[in-house]
Design an enzyme around this catalytic site. Structure first.
Site, mmCIF file in Angstrom:
data_model
loop_
_atom_site.group_PDB
_atom_site.id
_atom_site.type_symbol
_atom_site.label_atom_id
_atom_site.label_comp_id
_atom_site.label_asym_id
_atom_site.label_seq_id
_atom_site.Cartn_x
_atom_site.Cartn_y
_atom_site.Cartn_z
ATOM 1 N N HIS A 147 31.045 52.054 29.644
ATOM 2 C CA HIS A 147 31.081 52.178 28.180
ATOM 3 C C HIS A 147 30.775 53.615 27.750
ATOM 4 C CE1 HIS A 147 29.648 47.740 28.208
ATOM 5 N NE2 HIS A 147 30.885 47.720 27.759
ATOM 6 N N LYS B 276 26.865 32.408 20.601
ATOM 7 C CA LYS B 276 26.559 32.918 21.945
ATOM 8 C C LYS B 276 25.495 33.994 21.817
ATOM 9 C CE LYS B 276 29.615 35.105 24.398
ATOM 10 N NZ LYS B 276 30.892 35.620 24.904
ATOM 11 N N ARG C 170 40.306 48.452 31.873
ATOM 12 C CA ARG C 170 40.013 48.621 33.294
ATOM 13 C C ARG C 170 41.181 48.144 34.145
ATOM 14 N NH1 ARG C 170 34.609 45.449 32.220
ATOM 15 N NH2 ARG C 170 36.183 44.600 30.847
ATOM 16 N N SER D 228 29.667 44.633 32.403
ATOM 17 C CA SER D 228 28.359 44.135 31.946
ATOM 18 C C SER D 228 28.020 42.827 32.657
ATOM 19 C CB SER D 228 28.366 43.909 30.434
ATOM 20 O OG SER D 228 28.462 45.126 29.752
HETATM 21 P P1 ADP Z 1 33.610 42.642 24.841
HETATM 22 O O1 ADP Z 1 32.758 41.418 25.038
HETATM 23 O O2 ADP Z 1 34.048 42.855 23.427
HETATM 24 O O3 ADP Z 1 34.729 42.825 25.835
HETATM 25 P P2 ADP Z 1 32.170 44.645 26.338
HETATM 26 O O4 ADP Z 1 30.826 45.189 25.990
HETATM 27 O O5 ADP Z 1 32.300 43.904 27.599
HETATM 28 O O6 ADP Z 1 32.575 43.823 25.073
HETATM 29 O O7 ADP Z 1 33.229 45.832 26.363
HETATM 30 C C1 ADP Z 1 33.446 46.681 25.259
HETATM 31 C C2 ADP Z 1 34.643 47.562 25.542
HETATM 32 O O8 ADP Z 1 34.375 48.444 26.632
HETATM 33 C C3 ADP Z 1 35.889 46.777 25.956
HETATM 34 O O9 ADP Z 1 37.027 47.416 25.423
HETATM 35 C C4 ADP Z 1 35.897 46.881 27.446
HETATM 36 O O10 ADP Z 1 37.201 46.770 27.981
HETATM 37 C C5 ADP Z 1 35.355 48.273 27.630
HETATM 38 N N1 ADP Z 1 34.726 48.448 28.932
HETATM 39 C C6 ADP Z 1 33.782 47.685 29.516
HETATM 40 N N2 ADP Z 1 33.448 48.152 30.735
HETATM 41 C C7 ADP Z 1 34.205 49.263 30.932
HETATM 42 C C8 ADP Z 1 34.346 50.204 32.014
HETATM 43 N N3 ADP Z 1 33.651 50.077 33.134
HETATM 44 N N4 ADP Z 1 35.238 51.215 31.852
HETATM 45 C C9 ADP Z 1 35.956 51.318 30.733
HETATM 46 N N5 ADP Z 1 35.892 50.454 29.676
HETATM 47 C C10 ADP Z 1 35.025 49.450 29.778
#
Ligand code: ADP
Length: 151
Positions: free
Chosen positions: A17, A41, A90, A128
């Protein structure tokens, strides 16, 4: 002024992120990192902690602010005067999912564009949900979370 929202669960924020956010900085005047709160959730880490970690990670960046919101991301963008949504990609699975969300968002509000940033190869496996799993079982998550924070 170009304002973008980078929405997500950030449960917790990872280096993936943080990398997306920092790479998106030159594209916008202001970026709002926003935790979308889902009433059904509660997530793994409390919202207050997730906000604190986001604030600590980006404390050196005056053009970044951290918020949380209920409801639709496009409604939050409208409220914040943001015309762009930043999302990270990703894998092709991310793409398929994100395409539908972005296309529905365009139907809801035609003038908010989603901008996709490709994950750096070294962060493709950093999710995450995997960080939560490692944490739950007592593993060391340090290398996956930003250097600015400790969990
Ligand atoms: P959500 O539950 O909305 O997907 P996340 O916190 O998992 O929220 O992810 C937020 C954003 O960051 C999403 O667009 C996700 O694809 C991106 N993201 C998560 N991990 C990575 C990573 N390792 N590299 C690039 N983008 C990421």
């Amino acid at each position: 002024m170009k304002i973008a929202v980078f929405p997500g669960s950030f449960d917790p924020i990872t280096r993936g992120h943080a990398s997306i956010l920092r790479r998106a900085l030159p594209l916008f005047d202001k970026i709002i990192v926003a935790i979308g709160v889902n009433a059904d959730k509660s997530g793994y880490f409390p919202i207050e902690k997730r906000l604190e970690w986001l604030n600590q990670t980006f404390s050196d960046l005056p053009q970044v602010s951290v918020e949380s919101y209920f409801g639709l991301t496009v409604d939050f963008c409208t409220k914040m005067n943001a015309s762009y949504i930043i999302r990270g990609l990703r894998t092709s699975a991310d793409f398929e999912f994100e395409r539908s969300v972005a296309q529905v968002n365009l139907k809801l509000v035609a003038d908010i564009e989603t901008v996709f940033m490709l994950a750096l190869p070294e962060y493709v496996m950093v999710t995450s949900s995997i960080v939560r799993e490692v944490h739950k079982h007592g593993g060391n998550i340090e290398q996956f979370i930003p250097e600015e924070i400790s969990i």
